[in-house]
Design a protein around this motif. Structure first.
Motif, mmCIF file in Angstrom:
data_model
loop_
_atom_site.group_PDB
_atom_site.id
_atom_site.type_symbol
_atom_site.label_atom_id
_atom_site.label_comp_id
_atom_site.label_asym_id
_atom_site.label_seq_id
_atom_site.Cartn_x
_atom_site.Cartn_y
_atom_site.Cartn_z
ATOM 1 N N LEU A 236 0.798 -1.194 -0.005
ATOM 2 C CA LEU A 236 -0.085 0.049 0.078
ATOM 3 C C LEU A 236 1.022 1.339 -0.260
ATOM 4 C CD1 LEU A 236 -2.768 -1.129 2.441
ATOM 5 C CD2 LEU A 236 -3.100 -0.553 0.013
ATOM 6 N N ILE A 239 2.054 1.641 -3.313
ATOM 7 C CA ILE A 239 1.018 2.171 -4.408
ATOM 8 C C ILE A 239 0.860 3.845 -4.144
ATOM 9 C CG2 ILE A 239 -1.428 1.937 -4.837
ATOM 10 C CD1 ILE A 239 -1.192 -1.163 -4.407
ATOM 11 N N ASP A 240 0.732 4.045 -2.892
ATOM 12 C CA ASP A 240 0.589 5.573 -2.511
ATOM 13 C C ASP A 240 1.755 6.399 -2.998
ATOM 14 O OD1 ASP A 240 -1.796 4.779 -1.183
ATOM 15 O OD2 ASP A 240 -0.662 4.673 0.927
ATOM 16 N N TYR A 243 1.118 6.733 -6.727
ATOM 17 C CA TYR A 243 -0.179 7.618 -7.248
ATOM 18 C C TYR A 243 0.332 8.972 -7.074
ATOM 19 C CZ TYR A 243 -4.819 9.319 -6.520
ATOM 20 O OH TYR A 243 -6.006 10.012 -6.839
ATOM 21 N N THR A 272 -3.988 3.104 -10.632
ATOM 22 C CA THR A 272 -3.148 2.669 -9.409
ATOM 23 C C THR A 272 -4.306 2.823 -8.194
ATOM 24 O OG1 THR A 272 -1.336 3.891 -10.155
ATOM 25 C CG2 THR A 272 -1.508 3.778 -7.832
ATOM 26 N N LYS A 273 -5.184 3.712 -8.537
ATOM 27 C CA LYS A 273 -6.414 3.716 -7.590
ATOM 28 C C LYS A 273 -7.143 2.433 -7.373
ATOM 29 C CE LYS A 273 -10.373 6.543 -6.138
ATOM 30 N NZ LYS A 273 -11.355 7.638 -6.491
ATOM 31 N N ARG A 276 -5.033 -0.099 -5.470
ATOM 32 C CA ARG A 276 -5.028 0.195 -4.019
ATOM 33 C C ARG A 276 -6.289 -0.350 -3.395
ATOM 34 N NH1 ARG A 276 -5.714 2.842 0.399
ATOM 35 N NH2 ARG A 276 -3.921 3.687 1.646
ATOM 36 N N CYS A 279 -5.702 -3.920 -2.787
ATOM 37 C CA CYS A 279 -4.884 -4.296 -1.810
ATOM 38 C C CYS A 279 -5.555 -3.906 -0.558
ATOM 39 C CB CYS A 279 -3.564 -3.524 -1.992
ATOM 40 S SG CYS A 279 -2.331 -3.898 -0.959
#
Length: 436
Positions: A236, A239-240, A243, A272-273, A276, A279
């Motif tokens: 996470l 991914i953040d 993003y 990407t959102k 996320r 996940c």
């Protein structure tokens, strides 16, 4: 940690450190009886521990202590070897080679322990200089700190964490190994490892004043779940970051007027959102399973407590009516106490008023009250009434708590039934218990 930082700390901690006459006496080797060099030993021992605490050093190297910490213009203490050797003999420091490896098997630990017992007396000042040593006082403080931190974030009697998190809490891999070995020796921790696609290591730490139980299959499953949660959390975080990078790139492209590149980054943001969300959903599901397991442990303990209470009631022949009455009286006492606390808390504090002013104002109020209603009894005349009321309240509380106690026999039960029970107009918060 640099030697300059240590030198600055020593200069502040020891004001006469740069005094040549005093330094010459301190740097001399030990000689004569212990009573002669005991004060000098205490000085160096305490200074070593202060430096270690200041810089969070659990493991030190004796040669670094001798040649870097206490180096004064190329001069080093001639007594430092003897200081470390005395600390070793008195248990203040332990060689890393003598510490048990808690991650090894029991047979390996047994051989290591026997080897230490046989060759433990062979250590010399020269041997100490070649090995890292562990400061036991700092080790105990670090172990207590780890347990305290875990107790603040876990409400169960024990907890399981991954080795990675345990190492972060201890300050490093070697420090974690020393803390784990110490806690294992105290019966407060156990090493866990499971083999999935890769080896997963963890630690089971006991947070209550007891000895940690053995490793169960449930412990291994919980370790796997917690390890999975940490992996998902790392994903996470990645991914953040992606993003945020895509968002900034899209904004830059829009500002520069490049709509094609901005559109490409916008699509990347959408993907990407979605990634996320998937996940995060999996993370929440795993977290829910772990929470269910922890709640099950708590429920089990509550169930055991209820069973013990029920057995005690049956053993001491406490009737349901007596128990209900005791709960009602206790409930009333608690409500009265809460009301008194609220009144006390709501009473303002007047720090700027003198006691004489308060007494004078109080006398005026008494005179006004007496003139308006002569039949009102003044506080001084109601002393006997207050004592009577206090006696009745004490008897009521005594009756409430005696109902919770153990009965001596049938005579006690008969006396309880014959006693007068006050009538209550309000319904109790506790439901009437039915006899089994």
């Amino acid at each position: 940690m640099s030697s300059i930082s240590v030198s600055e700390f020593i200069s502040k901690e020891v004001p006469d450190w740069n005094d040549d006459v005093i330094a010459t006496a301190r740097f001399k080797a030990f000689s004569g009886q212990r009573s002669d060099w005991q004060p000098k030993f205490q000085f160096w021992r305490n200074l070593i521990l202060k430096i270690a605490r200041r810089f969070g050093l659990l493991i030190i190297h004796p040669s670094q202590v001798k040649n870097e910490w206490f180096n004064r213009g190329g001069l080093t203490p001639l007594c430092i070897d003897d200081v470390l050797f005395v600390m070793y003999n008195e248990g203040d420091i332990v060689r890393s080679a003598e510490f048990l490896d808690s991650t090894s098997g029991r047979l390996s630990q047994l051989f290591r322990r026997v080897k230490n017992l046989i060759g433990g007396s062979a250590a010399t000042p020269e041997v100490l200089l070649k090995d890292h040593v562990i400061l036991m006082a700092i080790l105990k403080d670090k172990a207590d700190e780890v347990i305290k931190l875990l107790a603040e974030s876990h409400w169960t009697s024990s907890c399981i964490i991954t080795m990675r998190k345990f190492q972060d809490m201890c300050g490093g891999r070697d420090e974690a190994s020393a803390v784990l070995s110490y806690l294992s020796g105290c019966g407060k921790a156990l090493y866990l490892s499971i083999h999935k696609n890769e080896i997963i290591e963890g630690v089971k730490v006991l947070l209550s004043p007891a000895v940690v139980s053995g490793v169960s299959s449930l412990d291994c499953d919980v370790l796997h779940l917690i390890w999975t949660m940490e992996k998902l959390q790392q994903q996470l975080d990645v991914i953040d970051r992606h993003y945020e990078m895509s968002r900034k790139s899209a904004l830059v492209s829009l500002q520069s007027g490049n709509k094609v590149v901005a559109l490409r980054h916008a699509r990347q943001l959408k993907l990407t959102k979605e990634s996320r969300e998937k996940c995060a959903s999996l993370f929440n599901r795993v977290e829910e399973v772990v929470s269910v397991i922890e709640n099950a442990e708590s429920t089990k303990k509550v169930s055991e407590a209820i069973q013990i209470g029920a057995q005690a009631i049956k053993k001491n022949k406490i009737s349901v009516d007596e128990l209900q009455l005791s709960l009602e009286e206790l409930e009333e006492s608690i409500d009265l106490q809460k009301q008194a606390e609220k009144v006390i808390e709501s009473t303002p504090s007047y720090s700027g008023i003198d006691d004489e002013d308060i007494e004078e104002e109080f006398k005026k109020l008494e005179l006004e009250l007496k003139s308006e209603n002569p039949e009102v009894t003044m506080p001084g005349a109601s002393e006997e009434a207050r004592e009577t009321g206090a006696s009745e309240s004490a008897e009521s509380l005594s009756f409430a708590f005696s109902s919770l106690g153990l009965e001596d026999g049938p005579a006690r039960a008969s006396a309880t039934r014959d006693s007068e029970v006050p009538v209550r107009s309000n319904e109790s918060k506790y439901p009437v218990l039915e006899a089994a």
